[in-house]
Structures are given as structure tokens and as C-alpha cells.
Design a protein around this motif. Sequence first.
Motif, mmCIF file in Angstrom:
data_model
loop_
_atom_site.group_PDB
_atom_site.id
_atom_site.type_symbol
_atom_site.label_atom_id
_atom_site.label_comp_id
_atom_site.label_asym_id
_atom_site.label_seq_id
_atom_site.Cartn_x
_atom_site.Cartn_y
_atom_site.Cartn_z
ATOM 1 N N HIS A 22 0.849 -1.187 0.000
ATOM 2 C CA HIS A 22 0.000 0.000 0.000
ATOM 3 C C HIS A 22 0.893 1.248 0.000
ATOM 4 O O HIS A 22 1.635 1.479 0.960
ATOM 5 N N THR A 23 0.830 2.002 -1.053
ATOM 6 C CA THR A 23 1.664 3.187 -1.160
ATOM 7 C C THR A 23 0.923 4.279 -1.917
ATOM 8 O O THR A 23 0.099 3.992 -2.792
ATOM 9 N N SER A 24 1.219 5.498 -1.566
ATOM 10 C CA SER A 24 0.623 6.648 -2.248
ATOM 11 C C SER A 24 1.489 7.121 -3.406
ATOM 12 O O SER A 24 1.113 8.030 -4.150
ATOM 13 N N LYS A 25 2.660 6.504 -3.568
ATOM 14 C CA LYS A 25 3.570 6.909 -4.632
ATOM 15 C C LYS A 25 3.063 6.433 -5.995
ATOM 16 O O LYS A 25 2.519 5.337 -6.117
ATOM 17 N N THR A 26 3.271 7.241 -6.988
ATOM 18 C CA THR A 26 2.917 6.875 -8.357
ATOM 19 C C THR A 26 4.062 6.083 -8.973
ATOM 20 O O THR A 26 5.227 6.504 -8.916
ATOM 21 N N PHE A 27 3.735 4.943 -9.545
ATOM 22 C CA PHE A 27 4.767 4.076 -10.098
ATOM 23 C C PHE A 27 5.411 4.719 -11.327
ATOM 24 O O PHE A 27 4.730 5.176 -12.245
ATOM 25 N N ASP A 28 6.727 4.745 -11.310
ATOM 26 C CA ASP A 28 7.490 5.275 -12.435
ATOM 27 C C ASP A 28 8.345 4.152 -13.004
ATOM 28 O O ASP A 28 9.356 3.757 -12.405
ATOM 29 N N PRO A 29 7.964 3.590 -14.144
ATOM 30 C CA PRO A 29 8.721 2.450 -14.696
ATOM 31 C C PRO A 29 10.144 2.798 -15.096
ATOM 32 O O PRO A 29 10.980 1.908 -15.258
ATOM 33 N N ALA A 30 10.439 4.098 -15.260
ATOM 34 C CA ALA A 30 11.785 4.500 -15.667
ATOM 35 C C ALA A 30 12.700 4.766 -14.478
ATOM 36 O O ALA A 30 13.916 4.891 -14.643
#
Length: 250
Positions: free
Chosen positions: A122-130
Motif C-alpha cells: 500500500h503506497t501513495s507513490k505513483t509508479f514510475d517504470p523508468a
Amino acid sequence: MARTLRFNIFRYNPRNPASVAHMREYSLGETESMTLFIALNRIREEQDPSLQFDFCCRAGICGACAMVVNGKPGLACHTKTKDMPGEISLMPLPFFKLVGDLSVDTGSWFRGMYQKVESWVHTSKTFDPAAEEERMDNELAEKIYELDRCIECGCCVAACGTALMREDFLGAVALNRVARFLIDPRDERTEKEYFDVVGSDDGVFGCMGLLACEDVCPKDIPLQDQLGMLRRKMALAAVRGMLPKFLRKD
């Protein structure tokens, strides 16, 4: 001289109205390095093609071949016949829905359990694939990996006295899963949110402490250590919830 092994195997097809639960005996010559997995495949190939049991990896990774061997849950691919007596009794895992003979449906239960305990970070961070993968201390990463070694075989649940009496009990595998996310720094859930998931009688406080789960775990995961850790944390969370706001340390 090689032994002739006698297998007493549970037979029943719940989808066939004419089927009656019974034990059927098979005889098989023991070979070098034979496992129960090898024996069952030989019985199905040479004697009875209708015999149902599950397998996939043959290496103690998939957990599919779990069954009750002489009264104790274990993996067929991990159990060597040389370590067994000449007469071997095989039964399906209790607690789970029976598919037929030695085959049970563990997948449906595990899917429901993972949804119940919200088995994801559970995280509020937006996933950044780079972006680079987040750094983690090696010691902590190893602790998380230790708990992630569960192969979802269901042995611990099948051996659990509480689970066999109460279908709502989460079981050691679920509590181990929660402990894995509790120590993961990427998971942003609060202590109260964890308490809402496992801080009840069908969670961490429902365990009778019989230790059967750890006794039968084929991966030797320290399940009781995680149970103890969760009990301490959830008990403290409950106490803090009863304290006046000015005395709480959130």
C-alpha cells in the motif's frame, strides 16, 4: 532387496453421485531415491489412471502436491519412501474443498485470503517504470525474503487446530503474509490499519499456539516468530486505542 510398499490411498469423486469415500490399497516395488510423487505417478501410469492428485514442479516450489502422509501434512515430492514404513496412508488435505481423491482446491482459499488481508504494498507513490528500484538495507531485504518463501501449499492451514474448527480463521500463512508487509518500509499502512485486518479472534488472537503450522512447513519458515511479533504489535495497538489521545504515541 527392494521392498514392496503398500499404499492406502483415499478415493472419492464428489462430482459423481455414485462415488463413495473409501481407502484403496495399491502395491508397488520400491526403487532407489523414490519419492511419493514418483510412486503416485507410477501407480497412475501402471495400475489406475483414474487416480487424482496434483503436481507441477516436482521440486518443492509449487506446493501443489501437498497431502496428508501417515497423518501429517507434507509434500509428496519432498517425501522419500526410504524414510517411510512399508505401509503408507495418503489422504487429501483437510479444510480445503475436495476436488477428487488427493486433489484439493487451495487456490480459491488463497485468493480469498489475500484479498482479505490486502496482500499488496500500500503506497501513495505513483509508479514510475523508468525510475531506479528503491534501495533497501540487505538485512531487511533478507528478512522480507525469508517470509516470502511461502509456496502456498496449505500444509500449515491443514495442520492448524483452530482452522479445522473455524473456517473464518486466517491461519498462519495469512499472518505470515501480513508480517511480511508490516516490516516492508514501502508499505504505508498504519498500525491501526493492520489491527483492523488481523487484530481479532479470527486473526492473530485466535491462534491456540499448538505450533503444528511450523512443524509441517516444508520451507521451515519461522511462523511462530511472526505470530509472536504480530501479537505484541497488535496488543500494543489495542492498548493505545484505549488511552486518552494525549497519551498515545502514533
